[in-house]
Design an enzyme around this catalytic site. Structure first.
Site, PDB file in Angstrom:
ATOM      1  N   ARG A 166      -0.370  -7.104  12.414  1.00  0.00           N
ATOM      2  CA  ARG A 166      -0.648  -7.944  13.589  1.00  0.00           C
ATOM      3  C   ARG A 166       0.137  -7.428  14.789  1.00  0.00           C
ATOM      4  O   ARG A 166       1.291  -7.021  14.638  1.00  0.00           O
ATOM      5  CB  ARG A 166      -0.247  -9.399  13.329  1.00  0.00           C
ATOM      6  CG  ARG A 166      -1.059 -10.087  12.263  1.00  0.00           C
ATOM      7  CD  ARG A 166      -0.718 -11.583  12.223  1.00  0.00           C
ATOM      8  NE  ARG A 166      -1.232 -12.194  11.008  1.00  0.00           N
ATOM      9  CZ  ARG A 166      -0.467 -12.812  10.106  1.00  0.00           C
ATOM     10  NH1 ARG A 166       0.838 -12.928  10.291  1.00  0.00           N
ATOM     11  NH2 ARG A 166      -1.011 -13.325   9.038  1.00  0.00           N
ATOM     12  N   ASN A 221      -1.304 -22.275  -4.320  1.00  0.00           N
ATOM     13  CA  ASN A 221      -1.485 -21.664  -3.004  1.00  0.00           C
ATOM     14  C   ASN A 221      -2.883 -21.052  -2.994  1.00  0.00           C
ATOM     15  O   ASN A 221      -3.091 -19.953  -3.510  1.00  0.00           O
ATOM     16  CB  ASN A 221      -0.403 -20.598  -2.796  1.00  0.00           C
ATOM     17  CG  ASN A 221      -0.449 -19.985  -1.403  1.00  0.00           C
ATOM     18  OD1 ASN A 221      -1.341 -20.286  -0.611  1.00  0.00           O
ATOM     19  ND2 ASN A 221       0.504 -19.112  -1.118  1.00  0.00           N
ATOM     20  N   ARG A 271       0.237 -25.691  -1.078  1.00  0.00           N
ATOM     21  CA  ARG A 271       0.596 -25.104   0.206  1.00  0.00           C
ATOM     22  C   ARG A 271      -0.623 -25.232   1.131  1.00  0.00           C
ATOM     23  O   ARG A 271      -1.720 -24.828   0.763  1.00  0.00           O
ATOM     24  CB  ARG A 271       0.941 -23.633   0.010  1.00  0.00           C
ATOM     25  CG  ARG A 271       1.320 -22.975   1.290  1.00  0.00           C
ATOM     26  CD  ARG A 271       1.720 -21.542   1.090  1.00  0.00           C
ATOM     27  NE  ARG A 271       2.170 -21.007   2.356  1.00  0.00           N
ATOM     28  CZ  ARG A 271       2.529 -19.765   2.531  1.00  0.00           C
ATOM     29  NH1 ARG A 271       2.519 -18.934   1.519  1.00  0.00           N
ATOM     30  NH2 ARG A 271       2.924 -19.331   3.707  1.00  0.00           N
ATOM     31  N   GLU A 304       9.953 -20.062  -1.115  1.00  0.00           N
ATOM     32  CA  GLU A 304       9.003 -21.070  -0.624  1.00  0.00           C
ATOM     33  C   GLU A 304       8.519 -21.968  -1.757  1.00  0.00           C
ATOM     34  O   GLU A 304       8.322 -23.169  -1.567  1.00  0.00           O
ATOM     35  CB  GLU A 304       7.813 -20.382   0.055  1.00  0.00           C
ATOM     36  CG  GLU A 304       8.221 -19.709   1.355  1.00  0.00           C
ATOM     37  CD  GLU A 304       7.175 -18.760   1.898  1.00  0.00           C
ATOM     38  OE1 GLU A 304       6.328 -19.220   2.667  1.00  0.00           O
ATOM     39  OE2 GLU A 304       7.204 -17.564   1.574  1.00  0.00           O
ATOM     40  N   HIS A 324       5.199 -20.152   8.481  1.00  0.00           N
ATOM     41  CA  HIS A 324       6.311 -19.837   7.563  1.00  0.00           C
ATOM     42  C   HIS A 324       7.317 -20.985   7.533  1.00  0.00           C
ATOM     43  O   HIS A 324       8.491 -20.778   7.205  1.00  0.00           O
ATOM     44  CB  HIS A 324       7.087 -18.558   7.978  1.00  0.00           C
ATOM     45  CG  HIS A 324       6.305 -17.292   7.896  1.00  0.00           C
ATOM     46  ND1 HIS A 324       6.379 -16.318   8.867  1.00  0.00           N
ATOM     47  CD2 HIS A 324       5.455 -16.820   6.960  1.00  0.00           C
ATOM     48  CE1 HIS A 324       5.594 -15.309   8.524  1.00  0.00           C
ATOM     49  NE2 HIS A 324       5.023 -15.584   7.362  1.00  0.00           N
TER      50      HIS A 324
END
Ligand code: ADP
Length: 393
Positions: free
Chosen positions: A237, A7, A89, A380, A178
């Protein structure tokens, strides 16, 4: 089988060496400060090693990763040949990718084409891929996209109501993120309840949060949009916001659109509402001590999550299962309780005793709840390893 999961971020690179069949992780770590100086954090079992290694680019980070994986003391393999495949990823697959795929020149070109949609992440993801190809030219590499799971959304969910030219010429639409986590939870929930055909809403609530409406394992709608800024408020956010807020702030304070977006991405969310922290544990502590802003930040978050569950229950014409995952969803029992309380009108009922457990895969609804409520810890990395193994077999 050994799958190396990569990743890559702009200045960091996380790795895990995993057996995709058992999910067992033999080693994992993080290369950080790439392009600055370089530090490797490696973990095998309970043993941790930190080494300062110059990493001018991602290539040196990959080289350092492979070296430590073969280290005589803290390594877990004798040769790079023991790595059967690499799963990367990748943030944005745009309209190019509907599923994970084996990387070749065309795939690299298509990931490059998606850079305008993921300007911060896709270039870093590509550096990770290219660095691996250079040192392991014979090992198959697979790209797993954060957006791919959401590509089953119908146009009414993914189109923005703006002039068509922006969709046709520039691919401006809702994508969602996601995806690997939503896919894992959907797949795992099907196993847990022993059904393939059912309607669910998955709440991935972490530092970044998104929700997905899923029917028979396929995404029908999701809260994030062209970018991960949209949807429910997050750690830093804002989540959904009227575009005129940007215009107002830019005009009044002479701010550039980029600076304003930086504020909406990094200085907003529950951090801004609380004025204290983006971490839900700090907000819980603050609220318990009577800090009204911390309480407001948490309530706003739960309120918006519950609103989306209601919206998605309408979109799917009813739901059978509600799932909570990621840092907040798995651990913050009060957030789960508050969201479910908002949903009591539709017969959602959880058992406070069951809900008091943190981080455990379990059903928390009462037998008479109209909707089964589950906590399903996300994985994940396992999803990336499984997709990679399946594609290279
Ligand atoms: P990311 O989006 O960075 O992957 P995570 O899914 O790891 O985030 O979630 C991180 C967030 O989870 C933290 O900011 C924290 O607010 C929350 N969290 C983690 N553990 C707990 C806990 N025990 N109780 C409440 N919140 C928690």
């Amino acid at each position: 089988m050994n799958v190396l999961i990569i990743n890559a971020g702009s200045s960091s690179l996380k790795y895990q060496l995993m057996n995709p069949e058992t999910g067992e992780v033999s080693a994992k770590g993080l290369c950080e400060r790439i392009g600055i100086d370089g530090r490797l954090n490696h973990k095998v079992g309970e043993e941790k090693v930190v080494k300062d290694i110059p990493m001018p680019t991602h290539s040196e980070a990959i080289a350092a990763t492979l070296e430590i994986l073969q280290d005589a003391e803290v390594g877990v393999i004798k040769s790079v040949d023991e790595i059967d495949a690499v799963g990367h990823r990748v943030l944005h697959g745009g309209m190019e990718f509907f599923a994970s795929c084996v990387i070749n020149d065309d795939v690299i070109a298509a990931i490059k084409k998606c850079i305008p949609l993921g300007p911060l992440h896709n270039p870093a993801n590509l550096m990770g891929i290219e660095a691996c190809q250079a040192v392991m030219p014979k090992t198959p590499q697979v790209a797993v996209f954060d957006t791919a799971f959401h590509m089953t959304m119908p146009p009414k969910a993914y189109r923005y109501a703006i002039p068509t030219e922006y969709y046709e010429n520039d691919s401006i639409r809702r994508y969602g993120f996601h995806g690997t986590s939503h896919k894992y939870v959907a797949k795992r929930t099907a196993e847990l309840i022993g059904k393939k055909e059912f309607k669910m809403v998955n709440c991935h609530l972490g530092n970044g949060s998104s929700m997905a409406a899923i029917k028979d394992g396929k995404c029908q709608d999701t809260t994030m949009g062209l970018s991960p800024l949209a949807g429910v408020p997050m750690g830093t956010r804002s989540g959904d916001i009227d575009a005129c807020v940007v215009q107002f702030i830019c005009n009044k304070y002479g701010m550039s659109v980029d600076d304003c977006l930086n504020m909406l991405n990094k200085k907003s969310g529950v951090l801004a509402l609380s004025g204290v922290s983006s971490d839900f544990r700090d907000l819980e502590d603050g609220a318990k001590k009577g800090d009204e802003n911390c309480a407001l930040a948490r309530d706003k978050f739960c309120y918006e999550v519950a609103k989306y569950v209601g919206a998605y229950a309408a979109a799917l014409n009813g739901i059978d299962v509600l799932t909570f995952t990621a840092g907040v969803g798995e651990n913050d029992t009060a957030v789960r309780a508050a969201v479910c309380e908002y949903l009591s009108f539709m017969g959602v009922k959880i058992d406070p005793e069951l809900n008091s457990k943190r981080g455990k895969e379990m059903k928390i609804s009462t037998p008479d709840s109209t909707v089964e409520v589950w906590v399903v810890p996300t994985n994940e990395e396992l999803m990336i390893a499984q997709d990679t193994a399946e594609l290279v077999k």
